[in-house]
Design a protein around this motif. Sequence first.
Motif, PDB file in Angstrom:
ATOM      1  N   VAL A  67      39.888  44.918  43.232  1.00 19.77           N
ATOM      2  CA  VAL A  67      40.482  43.667  43.365  1.00 19.77           C
ATOM      3  C   VAL A  67      41.112  43.604  44.755  1.00 19.77           C
ATOM      4  O   VAL A  67      40.863  42.808  45.700  1.00 19.77           O
ATOM      5  CB  VAL A  67      41.411  43.108  42.479  1.00 19.77           C
ATOM      6  N   GLU A  68      41.691  44.879  45.025  1.00 19.21           N
ATOM      7  CA  GLU A  68      42.414  44.902  46.364  1.00 19.21           C
ATOM      8  C   GLU A  68      41.464  45.137  47.555  1.00 19.21           C
ATOM      9  O   GLU A  68      41.670  44.610  48.446  1.00 19.21           O
ATOM     10  CB  GLU A  68      43.493  46.336  45.993  1.00 19.21           C
ATOM     11  N   ARG A  69      40.583  46.016  47.215  1.00 14.01           N
ATOM     12  CA  ARG A  69      39.474  46.338  48.242  1.00 14.01           C
ATOM     13  C   ARG A  69      38.844  45.166  48.941  1.00 14.01           C
ATOM     14  O   ARG A  69      38.658  45.042  49.773  1.00 14.01           O
ATOM     15  CB  ARG A  69      38.707  47.460  47.730  1.00 14.01           C
ATOM     16  N   HIS A  70      38.432  44.191  47.872  1.00 14.61           N
ATOM     17  CA  HIS A  70      37.547  43.224  48.373  1.00 14.61           C
ATOM     18  C   HIS A  70      38.398  41.870  48.181  1.00 14.61           C
ATOM     19  O   HIS A  70      37.804  40.694  48.468  1.00 14.61           O
ATOM     20  CB  HIS A  70      36.425  43.036  47.619  1.00 14.61           C
ATOM     21  N   ARG A  71      39.727  42.020  48.055  1.00 10.18           N
ATOM     22  CA  ARG A  71      40.465  40.691  48.042  1.00 10.18           C
ATOM     23  C   ARG A  71      39.876  39.800  47.196  1.00 10.18           C
ATOM     24  O   ARG A  71      39.901  38.403  47.549  1.00 10.18           O
ATOM     25  CB  ARG A  71      40.743  40.193  49.520  1.00 10.18           C
ATOM     26  N   LEU A  72      39.787  40.208  46.008  1.00 14.10           N
ATOM     27  CA  LEU A  72      39.225  39.038  44.786  1.00 14.10           C
ATOM     28  C   LEU A  72      40.337  38.348  44.345  1.00 14.10           C
ATOM     29  O   LEU A  72      41.619  38.773  44.090  1.00 14.10           O
ATOM     30  CB  LEU A  72      38.630  39.949  43.975  1.00 14.10           C
ATOM     31  N   ASP A  73      39.766  37.021  43.869  1.00  6.11           N
ATOM     32  CA  ASP A  73      40.969  36.339  43.052  1.00  6.11           C
ATOM     33  C   ASP A  73      40.747  36.563  41.729  1.00  6.11           C
ATOM     34  O   ASP A  73      39.838  36.319  40.789  1.00  6.11           O
ATOM     35  CB  ASP A  73      40.414  34.839  43.267  1.00  6.11           C
ATOM     36  N   ALA A  74      41.870  37.388  41.317  1.00 10.33           N
ATOM     37  CA  ALA A  74      41.839  37.864  40.011  1.00 10.33           C
ATOM     38  C   ALA A  74      43.089  37.237  39.139  1.00 10.33           C
ATOM     39  O   ALA A  74      44.119  37.417  39.520  1.00 10.33           O
ATOM     40  CB  ALA A  74      42.062  39.418  39.832  1.00 10.33           C
ATOM     41  N   VAL A  75      42.441  36.343  38.055  1.00  8.74           N
ATOM     42  CA  VAL A  75      43.412  35.308  37.227  1.00  8.74           C
ATOM     43  C   VAL A  75      43.326  35.928  35.853  1.00  8.74           C
ATOM     44  O   VAL A  75      42.456  36.261  35.186  1.00  8.74           O
ATOM     45  CB  VAL A  75      42.852  34.049  37.394  1.00  8.74           C
TER      46      VAL A  75
END
Length: 130
Positions: A67-75
């Motif tokens: 999530v951090e590496r790819h700046r994903l939207d984690a909900v």
Amino acid sequence: MKFALALFAAPHAPSSRRALRFAEALLAEGHEIVRLFFYQDAVHLGSALPVAAQDELDLPAAWRALVERHRLDAVVCIAAALRRGVLDAGEAERYRRPAANLSQGWTLSGLGQWHEMAQEADRLICFGGD
């Protein structure tokens, strides 16, 4: 292609690892992940507190890194999270709990986010549903 991924299973379940590997493969192939939605026992993947055995893959840490590496939207589903003790700072204060444990960069939200991601994505893939 745009993908949305929904996870239902606990961190130690095989489908949690499969979902992680699938997400990594999507990103490696140049696809976009519009959102990750963690529901039911998968909300534990959003906790900053689990500690894996030394001889096991630390799936919550691996998800946090992705999530951090790819700046994903984690909900993380707020209803499922509250029921399982996964709280952000605001909810910890609201319910007068001594601490928050939601991983930094992750968001508590409702099923409206699920609906929205299903509309935005070309494909919605679910892991670990009963």
